[in-house]
Design a protein around this motif. Structure first.
Motif, mmCIF file in Angstrom:
data_model
loop_
_atom_site.group_PDB
_atom_site.id
_atom_site.type_symbol
_atom_site.label_atom_id
_atom_site.label_comp_id
_atom_site.label_asym_id
_atom_site.label_seq_id
_atom_site.Cartn_x
_atom_site.Cartn_y
_atom_site.Cartn_z
ATOM 1 N N GLY A 146 0.803 -1.137 -0.007
ATOM 2 C CA GLY A 146 -0.004 -0.138 0.020
ATOM 3 C C GLY A 146 1.032 1.031 0.163
ATOM 4 O O GLY A 146 0.500 2.155 -0.763
ATOM 5 N N LYS A 147 1.778 1.353 0.640
ATOM 6 C CA LYS A 147 2.699 2.454 1.066
ATOM 7 C C LYS A 147 3.693 2.568 -0.448
ATOM 8 O O LYS A 147 3.723 3.807 -0.812
ATOM 9 N N SER A 148 3.948 1.689 -1.088
ATOM 10 C CA SER A 148 4.663 1.833 -2.304
ATOM 11 C C SER A 148 3.703 2.311 -3.215
ATOM 12 O O SER A 148 4.060 3.258 -4.056
ATOM 13 N N ARG A 184 6.271 10.735 5.528
ATOM 14 C CA ARG A 184 7.102 9.706 5.215
ATOM 15 C C ARG A 184 7.121 9.372 3.952
ATOM 16 O O ARG A 184 8.094 8.843 3.264
ATOM 17 N N LEU A 185 5.792 9.153 3.389
ATOM 18 C CA LEU A 185 5.388 8.868 1.983
ATOM 19 C C LEU A 185 6.330 10.025 0.898
ATOM 20 O O LEU A 185 6.931 9.659 -0.088
ATOM 21 N N ALA A 186 6.065 11.197 1.314
ATOM 22 C CA ALA A 186 6.671 12.331 0.331
ATOM 23 C C ALA A 186 8.139 12.049 0.478
ATOM 24 O O ALA A 186 8.586 12.678 -0.657
ATOM 25 N N ALA A 208 8.567 -3.600 -0.893
ATOM 26 C CA ALA A 208 7.844 -3.402 -2.166
ATOM 27 C C ALA A 208 8.669 -2.397 -2.785
ATOM 28 O O ALA A 208 9.246 -1.458 -2.196
ATOM 29 N N VAL A 209 8.721 -2.530 -4.115
ATOM 30 C CA VAL A 209 9.446 -1.784 -5.117
ATOM 31 C C VAL A 209 8.314 -1.322 -6.194
ATOM 32 O O VAL A 209 7.558 -2.145 -6.523
ATOM 33 N N PRO A 210 8.506 -0.189 -6.647
ATOM 34 C CA PRO A 210 7.513 0.127 -7.865
ATOM 35 C C PRO A 210 7.866 -0.396 -9.144
ATOM 36 O O PRO A 210 9.109 -0.633 -9.630
ATOM 37 N N ILE A 211 6.702 -0.398 -9.804
ATOM 38 C CA ILE A 211 6.879 -0.948 -11.248
ATOM 39 C C ILE A 211 5.778 -0.158 -12.027
ATOM 40 O O ILE A 211 4.653 -0.637 -12.441
ATOM 41 N N SER A 215 0.664 5.139 -17.251
ATOM 42 C CA SER A 215 -0.076 5.975 -16.415
ATOM 43 C C SER A 215 -0.606 4.863 -15.130
ATOM 44 O O SER A 215 -1.709 5.061 -14.252
ATOM 45 N N SER A 216 -0.312 3.676 -15.158
ATOM 46 C CA SER A 216 -0.730 2.494 -14.459
ATOM 47 C C SER A 216 0.533 2.326 -13.168
ATOM 48 O O SER A 216 1.689 2.470 -13.394
ATOM 49 N N VAL A 217 -0.090 2.600 -12.088
ATOM 50 C CA VAL A 217 0.626 2.458 -10.815
ATOM 51 C C VAL A 217 0.610 0.984 -10.215
ATOM 52 O O VAL A 217 -0.380 0.370 -10.009
ATOM 53 N N GLY A 218 1.665 0.571 -10.147
ATOM 54 C CA GLY A 218 2.080 -0.802 -9.653
ATOM 55 C C GLY A 218 3.243 -1.128 -8.900
ATOM 56 O O GLY A 218 4.123 -0.186 -8.657
ATOM 57 N N CYS A 219 3.441 -2.000 -8.047
ATOM 58 C CA CYS A 219 4.414 -2.527 -7.273
ATOM 59 C C CYS A 219 4.683 -4.114 -7.341
ATOM 60 O O CYS A 219 3.840 -4.702 -7.227
#
Length: 252
Positions: A146-148, A184-186, A208-211, A215-219
């Motif tokens: 969720g945080k990622s 912390r997120l910022a 978790a790491v972003p992918i 325009s699609s947000v994932g991790c």
């Protein structure tokens, strides 16, 4: 909602890999590595590493004489018919491989219509998945997944999500202050894995790491029992370095 897009090393690798693939696809009868280097502008070492990855994933293959042509996986993912099934199968194979490589359950998640959604995962008896004792859609503030995903939204997007989902205290480590969480997120660097150190569930740690593709947000994420917490950062770094093939599959 706008994305807070900070390119990662995997993102840059995928951009270069796509340049190579596009060049190979233009040469239907084959293209040599010398031609590829000239047309893509990539250095020899970089191109060799990318071609190795693309061959391993069956996006390109070598024919007689050493020239490169597009491979079976590229043809399947590039076809309109059966694309979704081909993508899901490809991603599952990648997740299974990642699970075995990092020795942990591995998850792929997306931010869809304003909600956290785990779309695929790979676990095993030796690498069990986390017990979803609280719906992941309601616990983004406490999970690495969720945080990622939230770090990839802009400030308004994060506030909107938190306004729709109350920040419940799930363990003694859960952050329940929206001011603290937003801060912390910022400040979370895009290139550093997001951690969950027993914030969602006692006895479990996650990373978790972003992918993000377009325009699609994932991790990508992994979970470990707390007795294996000493492996978390190394496993997370391995996951981060191994994210490029997953991101590439989404981009084709």
């Amino acid at each position: 909602m706008a994305l807070r897009h900070e390119p990662t090393a995997s993102y840059h690798s995928v951009q270069d890999a796509l340049r190579v693939l596009e060049t190979v696809a233009r040469h239907t009868t084959g293209v040599t590595d010398t031609q590829l280097a000239r047309e893509t502008g990539l250095g020899s070492e970089r191109l060799t590493a990318l071609l190795r990855m693309l061959r391993r994933e069956a996006y390109v293959e070598q024919i007689a004489g050493g020239a490169y042509v597009t491979g079976a996986a590229f043809a399947r993912l590039g076809a309109a018919e059966g694309h979704e099934e081909a993508l899901r199968e490809k991603l599952q194979r990648l997740l299974d491989r990642l699970r075995d490589r990092v020795g942990a359950a591995v998850y792929m998640s997306r931010y869809v219509d304003g909600e956290v959604k785990v779309t695929q995962y790979a676990d095993s008896p030796a690498a069990p998945k986390v017990n979803e004792w609280v719906d992941f859609r309601c616990s983004a503030h406490a999970t690495a997944v969720g945080k990622s995903l939230l770090t990839q939204l802009d400030h308004d997007g994060r506030r909107d999500h938190l306004a729709r989902h109350r920040m419940a205290r799930l363990t003694s480590r859960t952050i329940t202050s929206d001011t603290l969480l937003l801060s912390r997120l910022a400040s979370q660097p895009a290139t550093v894995p997001v951690l969950d150190l027993q914030e969602y569930a006692v006895g479990t740690v996650c990373a978790a790491v972003p992918i993000t593709a377009g325009s699609s947000v994932g991790c990508l994420a992994l979970s470990l029992p707390v007795e294996h917490a000493h492996r978390l950062r190394e496993a997370a770094d391995t996951l981060n370095r191994s994210a490029a093939p997953v991101l590439l599959s989404l981009a084709i």
